[in-house]
Design an enzyme around this catalytic site. Structure first.
Site, PDB file in Angstrom:
ATOM      1  N   GLU A 265       2.690   5.689  -4.278  1.00 37.80           N
ATOM      2  CA  GLU A 265       3.442   4.453  -4.427  1.00 37.80           C
ATOM      3  C   GLU A 265       4.757   4.700  -5.183  1.00 37.80           C
ATOM      4  O   GLU A 265       4.748   5.215  -6.308  1.00 37.80           O
ATOM      5  CB  GLU A 265       2.585   3.408  -5.154  1.00 37.80           C
ATOM      6  N   THR A 307       5.397  -0.838   2.055  1.00 35.76           N
ATOM      7  CA  THR A 307       4.376   0.225   1.991  1.00 35.76           C
ATOM      8  C   THR A 307       3.712   0.428   3.349  1.00 35.76           C
ATOM      9  O   THR A 307       3.479   1.559   3.779  1.00 35.76           O
ATOM     10  CB  THR A 307       3.287  -0.132   0.964  1.00 35.76           C
ATOM     11  N   HIS A 419       3.082   0.977  -9.069  1.00 34.92           N
ATOM     12  CA  HIS A 419       3.785  -0.116  -8.377  1.00 34.92           C
ATOM     13  C   HIS A 419       4.757  -0.799  -9.343  1.00 34.92           C
ATOM     14  O   HIS A 419       4.427  -1.021 -10.499  1.00 34.92           O
ATOM     15  CB  HIS A 419       2.773  -1.123  -7.815  1.00 34.92           C
ATOM     16  N   ASP A 477       6.195   6.635  -0.646  1.00 36.56           N
ATOM     17  CA  ASP A 477       6.338   5.613   0.406  1.00 36.56           C
ATOM     18  C   ASP A 477       7.761   5.028   0.472  1.00 36.56           C
ATOM     19  O   ASP A 477       8.261   4.752   1.549  1.00 36.56           O
ATOM     20  CB  ASP A 477       5.272   4.504   0.289  1.00 36.56           C
ATOM     21  N   HIS A 478       8.391   4.839  -0.690  1.00 35.17           N
ATOM     22  CA  HIS A 478       9.723   4.224  -0.699  1.00 35.17           C
ATOM     23  C   HIS A 478      10.307   4.314  -2.098  1.00 35.17           C
ATOM     24  O   HIS A 478       9.681   4.880  -3.004  1.00 35.17           O
ATOM     25  CB  HIS A 478       9.661   2.764  -0.237  1.00 35.17           C
TER      26      HIS A 478
HETATM   27  C1  GP9 Z   1      -0.285  -3.066  -1.919  1.00 38.13           C
HETATM   28  C2  GP9 Z   1       0.495  -1.848  -2.188  1.00 38.13           C
HETATM   29  C3  GP9 Z   1       1.904  -2.128  -2.549  1.00 38.13           C
HETATM   30  O1  GP9 Z   1      -1.520  -2.830  -1.384  1.00 38.13           O
HETATM   31  O2  GP9 Z   1       0.381  -0.956  -1.157  1.00 38.13           O
HETATM   32  O3  GP9 Z   1       2.630  -2.640  -1.529  1.00 38.13           O
HETATM   33  P1  GP9 Z   1       4.207  -2.808  -1.620  1.00 38.13           P
HETATM   34  O4  GP9 Z   1       4.487  -4.006  -2.477  1.00 38.13           O
HETATM   35  O5  GP9 Z   1       4.789  -1.567  -2.245  1.00 38.13           O
HETATM   36  O6  GP9 Z   1       4.647  -2.957  -0.221  1.00 38.13           O
HETATM   37 MN    MN Z   2       4.710   0.636  -1.905  1.00 40.19          MN
END
Ligand code: GP9
Ligand code: MN
Length: 622
Positions: A265, A307, A419, A477-478
């Site tokens: 994340e 994500t 996150h 992921d980003h």
């Molecule tokens: C939620 C997590 C975060 O399950 O994968 O999602 P995001 O807010 O980064 O899209």
């Molecule tokens: Mn994410």
């Protein structure tokens, strides 16, 4: 005289029963919805509170709209239609409840397409039943009795409702219903609707949700022309024919090994090898990168699905949807996926993410693309909480426990602790010196924690005898720090705060580790879309319908972002402004030299959209 009186009495009785019938229908539908909202724990006690009150108002409004439409039915059939509607909603809400108890989601139209899968997994519906569920049929005997009594009293005569009365009352009910629902909509926090159907249900009720789901489905499926033209088929075939993965010296070398893909994340690439106060922020990832294939020029390509788009890019190798999330819009398309390819080779495929299964519609998407099981929050013991939920440390530990006896396996693990906004790490023990108490400081702490968790994962693989026989793929992921705050990173790195440097920050690390693969840093420009073909080629598996490429098989790299921005080994072209920069020096270049190439790369977005919107892989499949 006597007969007249009897007639009057009969009519009065008939009218009373009719009114009671309407009231019973509306009231019982409300009770069933109310029961669903709370038995599923989509809404929680106390019953009265702003969110619940708003949800109940929306349900009441939705019922008024249903009543209005039934009022328009002919006099003769109106009560039978009411009864049929009641049975329909009873079945739907009952099915929603049972389905929810297993999947943490209510039924949606795309789920009906995969009902076969549901049948396989829900071994026994009876195990999910509760005696309280009788509420779904409790009203039916009364409604049946009402129909019979009305028939008897009418003795063949039809009591006619005047047209004007009929339309006027329908209009009043409709207007009142819409007013109430739109009032609730305005009051509801709709910001989370994008991520999770359950948020829609929590705030606007189950009836509104089914209407929302149906209209999305209808828009996507019936108002779009889904027929592929010969020209479209040709351009797709031509693209895929030119995109075939050639062999390289690693092709097939990892055949038979397990695969673990960890999506981290919000982990950006600038963290790798970066130091704060002389200390490495991510020492384990740095060491792993030194001993692995490390791709240090890989851009994230996510769009409205955030994500879930990163997951989509990695597991399906298509571009994300032009708007919204592909996970919500196209879950029932035919895809050629990472789990799909590995399943064909006899692998057991599992996804792991300790969040609600409904978030990003993951549960529907995962079963659709071939994961055997999705381990979501309910499958983990919440023994250590951090940020959004279970800590990554415990998450990875429990995931390995679940995976270890399932060889050969593909495990797709999505971490969560790091996150945004990283506040959970404010007191975490990693000295970030002058960044203490800042967004960037907390982000660095979060990254240091995730790094520790990755170190723990490696240790677990070794302890469980999995290390030698597993390919470990790790990527971010980003972004973790948004555009507005990206000057914090450029300042930390001692770089200028400009568009070129900002773009260079939009990279995520990709590490492919296996004891059998010689370490190398690869700086070919690439994107998350390239992960699947790159990894599967190591297994000797070709990916004829991937839009990405094997990064190891090319010496000219590019990454196409969803907003049309194109980055190659030579330049960075910003689609929104038309600016073009030299990839290495950041100097401005002349667009005329590269325009043609840029346009030919940007066309891939149209091809990918075609695949999603017209479910084209279903038709191309040989
Ligand atoms: C939620 C997590 C975060 O399950 O994968 O999602 P995001 O807010 O980064 O899209
Ligand atoms: Mn994410």
């Amino acid at each position: 005289m006597k007969k007249n009186n009897t007639d009057k009495l009969t009519n009065a009785l008939l009218y009373t029963i009719r009114i009671l019938f309407w009231v019973a229908f509306a009231f019982s539908l409300f009770i069933k919805c109310f029961y669903l909202q709370f038995t599923t724990q989509i809404n929680t006690r106390p019953f009265m509170g702003p969110v619940n009150n708003n949800m109940m108002a929306a349900i009441a409004g939705s019922i008024l709209v249903i009543l209005a439409s039934i009022m328009l039915v002919s006099n003769k059939r109106r009560f039978i239609v009411l009864l049929i509607t009641d049975i329909f909603f009873s079945l739907l809400l009952f099915a929603d409840t049972i389905y929810f108890r297993y999947y943490n989601n209510v039924l949606t139209i795309p789920v009906f397409y995969q009902i076969g899968l549901v049948g396989d997994t829900v071994e026994s519906i009876s195990a999910l039943l509760k005696i309280k569920d009788l509420v779904f049929i409790a009203d039916l005997p009364f409604l049946f009795a009402g129909i019979l009594i009305m028939r008897k009293l009418k003795k063949g005569k039809t009591l006619k409702l005047k047209k004007a009365v009929k339309f006027a009352s329908a209009a009043i009910f409709l207007a009142a219903g819409l007013l109430v629902v739109s009032g609730s909509y305005r009051k509801a926090d709709t910001s989370l609707f994008l991520y999770d159907h359950n948020h829609v249900i929590r705030r606007l009720g189950i009836l509104y949700f089914h209407c929302y789901d149906t209209s999305n489905f209808v828009k996507e499926n019936f108002f779009e022309n889904k027929t592929l033209t010969a020209e479209e088929i040709n351009s797709l075939n031509e693209f895929f024919a030119n995109n075939e993965t050639p062999d390289n010296n690693l092709t097939g070398t990892q055949k038979g090994k397990n695969l673990i893909v960890v999506q981290l994340e919000a982990i950006q690439n600038f963290l790798i090898n970066a130091k704060v106060g002389g200390r490495e922020i991510t020492p384990h990832l740095n060491e792993l990168a030194r001993n692995s294939l490390y791709f240090d020029n890989l851009y994230y390509q996510i769009a409205g699905g955030n994500t879930s788009d990163a997951e989509f890019l990695c597991n399906i190798s298509l571009y994300p949807a032009d708007k919204g999330a592909a996970y919500f819009r196209f879950p029932s398309n035919v895809y050629f996926s990472l789990p799909g390819y590995l399943k064909d080779e006899g692998y057991n495929c599992f996804s792991f993410h300790a969040n609600e299964a409904s978030f990003w519609n993951r549960h529907t998407m995962y079963s659709s693309i071939g994961f055997d099981k999705f381990y979501s929050d309910k499958d983990f013991t919440l023994d250590e909480k951090l940020g959004w939920g279970l800590s990554d440390m415990s998450f990875l530990q429990q995931s390995v426990e679940k995976l270890k006896n399932q060889q050969p396996f593909y495990g797709f693990l999505i971490t969560l602790s790091s996150h945004h906004p990283y506040g959970a790490f404010a007191d975490y023990d990693f000295d970030v010196e002058q960044y203490e108490g800042t967004l960037l400081g907390n982000y660095m702490k979060a990254a240091n924690y995730v790094d520790k968790a990755v170190g723990h994962l490696l240790q677990l693989l070794k302890e469980n005898g999995l290390y030698e026989n597993t390919v470990l793929v790790i990527y971010g992921d980003h972004f973790g720090i948004n555009r507005e705050n990206s000057h914090l990173i450029t300042a930390f790195l001692g770089k200028d705060d400009n568009t070129y440097e900002y773009m260079e920050l939009q990279k995520v690390p990709l590490i492919v580790h296996s004891p059998g693969i010689e370490a190398k840093t690869i700086s070919t420009t690439a994107g998350q879309i390239d992960i699947m073909p790159t990894v599967l080629n190591l297994y000797g598996i070709k990916t004829p319908y991937a839009m990405g490429r094997d990064i190891l098989s090319t010496d000219y790299g590019y990454a196409l972002l969803r907003n049309g921005t194109v980055i190659t080994d030579k330049y960075i072209f910003i689609n929104s402004s038309g600016e073009i920069y030299d990839k290495k020096t950041g100097e401005k270049l002349d667009i005329n030299e590269y325009g043609e190439e840029i346009q030919s790369i940007q066309k891939y977005l149209d091809l990918s959209d075609l695949i999603l919107k017209k479910n084209a892989l279903k038709k191309l499949k040989k």
